[in-house]
Design a protein around this motif. Structure first.
Motif, PDB file in Angstrom:
ATOM      1  N   ASP A  25       0.858  -1.134  -0.172  1.00 26.03           N
ATOM      2  CA  ASP A  25      -0.056  -0.089   0.028  1.00 26.03           C
ATOM      3  C   ASP A  25       0.885   1.272  -0.225  1.00 26.03           C
ATOM      4  O   ASP A  25       1.862   1.287   0.741  1.00 26.03           O
ATOM      5  N   GLY A  26       0.232   2.019  -0.847  1.00 23.12           N
ATOM      6  CA  GLY A  26       1.233   3.363  -0.909  1.00 23.12           C
ATOM      7  C   GLY A  26       2.329   3.518  -1.813  1.00 23.12           C
ATOM      8  O   GLY A  26       2.686   4.468  -2.204  1.00 23.12           O
ATOM      9  N   GLU A  27       2.290   2.241  -2.702  1.00 18.96           N
ATOM     10  CA  GLU A  27       3.678   2.176  -3.572  1.00 18.96           C
ATOM     11  C   GLU A  27       3.156   3.171  -4.663  1.00 18.96           C
ATOM     12  O   GLU A  27       1.896   3.022  -5.310  1.00 18.96           O
ATOM     13  N   LYS A  28       3.656   3.771  -5.308  1.00 24.21           N
ATOM     14  CA  LYS A  28       3.487   5.008  -6.408  1.00 24.21           C
ATOM     15  C   LYS A  28       3.089   4.282  -7.776  1.00 24.21           C
ATOM     16  O   LYS A  28       3.941   3.214  -8.125  1.00 24.21           O
ATOM     17  N   ALA A  29       2.083   4.467  -8.460  1.00 23.75           N
ATOM     18  CA  ALA A  29       1.677   3.885  -9.673  1.00 23.75           C
ATOM     19  C   ALA A  29       1.499   5.145 -10.719  1.00 23.75           C
ATOM     20  O   ALA A  29       1.129   6.278 -10.327  1.00 23.75           O
ATOM     21  N   LYS A  30       1.613   4.729 -11.941  1.00 22.75           N
ATOM     22  CA  LYS A  30       1.248   5.679 -13.080  1.00 22.75           C
ATOM     23  C   LYS A  30       0.472   4.944 -13.924  1.00 22.75           C
ATOM     24  O   LYS A  30       0.362   3.790 -14.438  1.00 22.75           O
ATOM     25  N   ILE A  31      -0.640   5.832 -14.354  1.00 17.18           N
ATOM     26  CA  ILE A  31      -1.678   5.505 -15.315  1.00 17.18           C
ATOM     27  C   ILE A  31      -1.725   6.201 -16.899  1.00 17.18           C
ATOM     28  O   ILE A  31      -1.619   7.561 -16.541  1.00 17.18           O
ATOM     29  N   THR A  32      -1.172   5.755 -17.654  1.00 17.54           N
ATOM     30  CA  THR A  32      -1.042   6.455 -19.028  1.00 17.54           C
ATOM     31  C   THR A  32      -2.274   6.131 -19.943  1.00 17.54           C
ATOM     32  O   THR A  32      -2.519   4.954 -20.209  1.00 17.54           O
ATOM     33  N   ILE A  33      -3.173   7.387 -20.187  1.00 16.00           N
ATOM     34  CA  ILE A  33      -4.239   6.893 -21.307  1.00 16.00           C
ATOM     35  C   ILE A  33      -3.543   7.316 -22.671  1.00 16.00           C
ATOM     36  O   ILE A  33      -3.212   8.277 -22.699  1.00 16.00           O
ATOM     37  N   MET A  34      -4.176   6.446 -23.506  1.00 13.16           N
ATOM     38  CA  MET A  34      -3.541   6.385 -24.949  1.00 13.16           C
ATOM     39  C   MET A  34      -4.739   6.390 -25.707  1.00 13.16           C
ATOM     40  O   MET A  34      -5.825   5.538 -25.228  1.00 13.16           O
TER      41      MET A  34
END
Length: 174
Positions: A25-34
């Motif tokens: 929990d708390g680990e950074k994540a990235k979501i890239t929309i294409m």
């Protein structure tokens, strides 16, 4: 990775989720929309920051139409083969792991109602819908002066009426 729905209209709030098993929990994540391009050069739309919570990555995105200005050659090919709706995917990333979603398809419609000066419907008026991609769709309103046109492409359009040249409906974006 998955969308909360298979289709979206302008202004819809869509939920994005992805499994993140094994991450704290708390680990950074990235979501890239294409946006998927049929020429293979997919277009970046937006990047969202997120965190892992209970082994999941979650985010929300409000769908909005972004004109695809870098595809003039592709647009000319598209005019020959017909309109295809924009499709989107996202990539969720945590550290060195990533997952890609299935496609989210854009759907939209246009409702036209033609009334006279006394707010009475003008029945069966013939119209032309001029789409931003150059296609012109003729049609006719019903007995109540109304029509709903489904699955129209996003972007600029103009509606003109054969018997009412002074009436022009214009929309810059949906």
């Amino acid at each position: 990775a998955k969308w909360s729905q298979e289709e979206a209209r302008t202004g819809d709030i869509v939920k994005l989720t992805a499994e993140a098993v094994g991450f704290e929990d708390g680990e950074k994540a990235k979501i890239t929309i294409m946006e998927m391009d049929h020429d293979g050069n997919d277009d970046f739309i937006e990047e969202l920051e997120a965190e892992v919570q209970s082994e999941k990555i979650k985010a929300q995105w409000e769908y909005y139409y972004t004109p695809d200005d870098d595809d003039e050659v592709e647009d000319k090919k598209a005019q020959k083969r017909g309109y295809t709706t924009p499709e989107y995917y996202f990539i969720a990333e945590v550290l060195n792991q990533s997952a890609r979603s299935p496609l989210l398809e854009f759907k939209d419609y246009l409702e036209i109602e033609l009334l006279d000066d006394e707010d009475q419907p003008i029945a069966e008026a013939k119209y032309k819908l001029h789409l931003g991609n150059g296609i012109i769709l003729p049609g006719q309103l019903d007995a109540n002066g109304y029509v709903k046109i489904n699955d129209i492409p996003p972007g600029k359009y103009q509606v003109t009426f054969d018997d009412y040249p002074e009436v022009i409906i214009t929309e810059d974006e949906q």
